[in-house]
Motif scaffolding. Sequence first.
Motif, PDB file in Angstrom:
ATOM      1  N   SER A 183       0.553  -1.569   0.307  1.00  0.00           N
ATOM      2  CA  SER A 183      -0.107   0.286   0.055  1.00  0.00           C
ATOM      3  C   SER A 183       0.540   1.290  -0.309  1.00  0.00           C
ATOM      4  N   LEU A 184       1.931   1.506   0.560  1.00  0.00           N
ATOM      5  CA  LEU A 184       2.785   2.502   0.482  1.00  0.00           C
ATOM      6  C   LEU A 184       3.583   2.516  -0.757  1.00  0.00           C
ATOM      7  N   ALA A 185       4.254   0.664  -1.418  1.00  0.00           N
ATOM      8  CA  ALA A 185       4.383   2.221  -2.444  1.00  0.00           C
ATOM      9  C   ALA A 185       2.984   2.767  -3.903  1.00  0.00           C
ATOM     10  N   GLU A 186       2.249   1.497  -3.668  1.00  0.00           N
ATOM     11  CA  GLU A 186       0.951   2.429  -4.368  1.00  0.00           C
ATOM     12  C   GLU A 186       0.748   4.266  -3.915  1.00  0.00           C
ATOM     13  N   GLU A 187       1.262   4.394  -3.014  1.00  0.00           N
ATOM     14  CA  GLU A 187       0.690   5.932  -2.539  1.00  0.00           C
ATOM     15  C   GLU A 187       2.402   6.251  -3.033  1.00  0.00           C
ATOM     16  N   GLY A 188       3.447   5.976  -3.962  1.00  0.00           N
ATOM     17  CA  GLY A 188       4.237   6.808  -4.474  1.00  0.00           C
ATOM     18  C   GLY A 188       5.812   6.657  -3.257  1.00  0.00           C
ATOM     19  N   ARG A 189       5.628   5.813  -2.491  1.00  0.00           N
ATOM     20  CA  ARG A 189       7.200   6.163  -1.575  1.00  0.00           C
ATOM     21  C   ARG A 189       7.993   5.626  -2.043  1.00  0.00           C
ATOM     22  N   THR A 190       9.491   6.628  -1.869  1.00  0.00           N
ATOM     23  CA  THR A 190      10.708   5.617  -2.452  1.00  0.00           C
ATOM     24  C   THR A 190      11.043   5.147  -1.086  1.00  0.00           C
ATOM     25  N   MET A 191      11.576   3.710  -1.833  1.00  0.00           N
ATOM     26  CA  MET A 191      12.046   2.956  -0.875  1.00  0.00           C
ATOM     27  C   MET A 191      13.170   1.752  -1.312  1.00  0.00           C
ATOM     28  N   LEU A 192      13.490   0.745  -0.625  1.00  0.00           N
ATOM     29  CA  LEU A 192      14.819   0.408  -0.566  1.00  0.00           C
ATOM     30  C   LEU A 192      14.621  -0.652   0.573  1.00  0.00           C
ATOM     31  N   LEU A 193      13.807  -2.133  -0.366  1.00  0.00           N
ATOM     32  CA  LEU A 193      13.918  -3.357   0.190  1.00  0.00           C
ATOM     33  C   LEU A 193      14.462  -3.818  -0.261  1.00  0.00           C
ATOM     34  N   VAL A 194      15.269  -5.006   1.057  1.00  0.00           N
ATOM     35  CA  VAL A 194      16.295  -5.885   1.727  1.00  0.00           C
ATOM     36  C   VAL A 194      14.757  -7.255   1.397  1.00  0.00           C
ATOM     37  N   THR A 195      14.840  -8.463   0.557  1.00  0.00           N
ATOM     38  CA  THR A 195      13.778  -8.917   0.752  1.00  0.00           C
ATOM     39  C   THR A 195      14.321 -10.334   0.073  1.00  0.00           C
ATOM     40  N   HIS A 196      13.887 -11.826   0.709  1.00  0.00           N
ATOM     41  CA  HIS A 196      13.358 -12.718   0.586  1.00  0.00           C
ATOM     42  C   HIS A 196      12.303 -13.049  -0.109  1.00  0.00           C
ATOM     43  N   GLU A 197      11.699 -12.262  -0.359  1.00  0.00           N
ATOM     44  CA  GLU A 197      10.513 -12.402  -0.827  1.00  0.00           C
ATOM     45  C   GLU A 197      10.224 -12.747  -2.470  1.00  0.00           C
ATOM     46  N   LEU A 198      11.314 -13.079  -3.281  1.00  0.00           N
ATOM     47  CA  LEU A 198      11.565 -12.720  -5.057  1.00  0.00           C
ATOM     48  C   LEU A 198       9.990 -12.341  -5.435  1.00  0.00           C
ATOM     49  N   GLY A 199       8.440 -12.958  -5.317  1.00  0.00           N
ATOM     50  CA  GLY A 199       7.697 -12.579  -5.774  1.00  0.00           C
ATOM     51  C   GLY A 199       6.545 -11.131  -5.523  1.00  0.00           C
ATOM     52  N   PHE A 200       6.837 -10.974  -4.610  1.00  0.00           N
ATOM     53  CA  PHE A 200       7.104  -9.448  -3.456  1.00  0.00           C
ATOM     54  C   PHE A 200       7.427  -9.131  -4.623  1.00  0.00           C
ATOM     55  N   ALA A 201       8.499  -8.753  -4.442  1.00  0.00           N
ATOM     56  CA  ALA A 201       9.612  -8.286  -5.483  1.00  0.00           C
ATOM     57  C   ALA A 201       9.721  -7.940  -6.924  1.00  0.00           C
ATOM     58  N   TYR A 202       9.143  -8.750  -7.538  1.00  0.00           N
ATOM     59  CA  TYR A 202       8.713  -8.711  -8.636  1.00  0.00           C
ATOM     60  C   TYR A 202       7.615  -8.144  -8.846  1.00  0.00           C
ATOM     61  N   HIS A 203       6.535  -8.031  -8.180  1.00  0.00           N
ATOM     62  CA  HIS A 203       5.017  -7.099  -8.639  1.00  0.00           C
ATOM     63  C   HIS A 203       5.365  -5.970  -8.200  1.00  0.00           C
ATOM     64  N   VAL A 204       6.514  -5.517  -7.123  1.00  0.00           N
ATOM     65  CA  VAL A 204       5.964  -4.478  -5.946  1.00  0.00           C
ATOM     66  C   VAL A 204       7.194  -3.259  -7.215  1.00  0.00           C
ATOM     67  N   ALA A 205       8.074  -3.439  -6.979  1.00  0.00           N
ATOM     68  CA  ALA A 205       9.282  -2.794  -6.976  1.00  0.00           C
ATOM     69  C   ALA A 205       9.511  -2.350  -8.237  1.00  0.00           C
ATOM     70  N   THR A 206      10.299  -1.439  -8.792  1.00  0.00           N
ATOM     71  CA  THR A 206      10.235  -0.902 -10.034  1.00  0.00           C
ATOM     72  C   THR A 206      11.943  -1.450 -10.834  1.00  0.00           C
ATOM     73  N   ARG A 207      12.383  -2.143  -9.132  1.00  0.00           N
ATOM     74  CA  ARG A 207      13.605  -2.176  -9.726  1.00  0.00           C
ATOM     75  C   ARG A 207      14.218  -2.984  -9.218  1.00  0.00           C
ATOM     76  N   VAL A 208      14.955  -3.975  -9.330  1.00  0.00           N
ATOM     77  CA  VAL A 208      16.068  -4.476  -8.810  1.00  0.00           C
ATOM     78  C   VAL A 208      17.358  -4.235  -8.782  1.00  0.00           C
ATOM     79  N   ILE A 209      18.165  -5.088  -7.257  1.00  0.00           N
ATOM     80  CA  ILE A 209      19.677  -4.692  -7.494  1.00  0.00           C
ATOM     81  C   ILE A 209      20.233  -6.216  -6.560  1.00  0.00           C
ATOM     82  N   PHE A 210      20.563  -7.276  -7.704  1.00  0.00           N
ATOM     83  CA  PHE A 210      21.236  -8.211  -6.768  1.00  0.00           C
ATOM     84  C   PHE A 210      22.965  -8.467  -6.687  1.00  0.00           C
ATOM     85  N   LEU A 211      23.418  -8.276  -4.879  1.00  0.00           N
ATOM     86  CA  LEU A 211      24.496  -8.020  -4.987  1.00  0.00           C
ATOM     87  C   LEU A 211      24.957  -9.333  -4.237  1.00  0.00           C
TER      88      LEU A 211
END
Length: 246
Positions: A183-211
Amino acid sequence: MTILAVAGLTKRFGGHTVLAGIDLDVARGERIAVLGASGSGKSTLLRCLNFMEMPDGGTVTLDGRTVGRSERELVQVRQRVGMVFQQFNLFPHMTALGNVMEGLRTVRRVPKQEAQARAERELARVGLADKAAQYPAHLSGGQKQRVAIARALAMDPELLLFDEPTSALDPELVGEVLGVIRSLAEEGRTMLLVTHELGFAYHVATRVIFLADGTIHEQGTPDEVLKHPRRERTRAFIARHKEFSL
């Protein structure tokens, strides 16, 4: 418009280099998912961005101004960059309402009545209006994390950092926290999210970084990195997480 610019960021612990020269520009409204194996530097990167860990080299620029060189600057950064931790970091002797009010009262010096009204609004936003008087010991893990998100939001951050916000939760509680972040993403919030939830990352992120090895090994759109990774190490990481759904 770039809100955060990181150039040549390095961090060592003893003789071990955790971040080996990170260059990263974050545009206002971007949602960046940060992926990588354990020990790749994901959490350290976030902690260096709000100077909970002091970088050994490089610069962090917030809204065009280099920050982190004085105590006064650190206070300003932590007001503008909100952090949500893996382990919640709530004060056990304070109610949910008290935890959300604390930063407003002690850092922003907001009057008590105004701080309470703001804290109540943020708890309602994360679906916890009825838990305001509860202490952390009486909240589920998902509820604690939602209180932590409300606490971060109360400070009006320009950038939100999430450090594996669901990894300490039982599986059945993960969805309620991810729902708030979505819901915060839908508000247009700027965020960096470290996560193992790849499905969530796929649907919510605008960019993915792999370290990997303290560097940005690969980055791109969720489709590019998660469905069509170019680098072998990224492909191997994705293959180990095949349970995520697109």
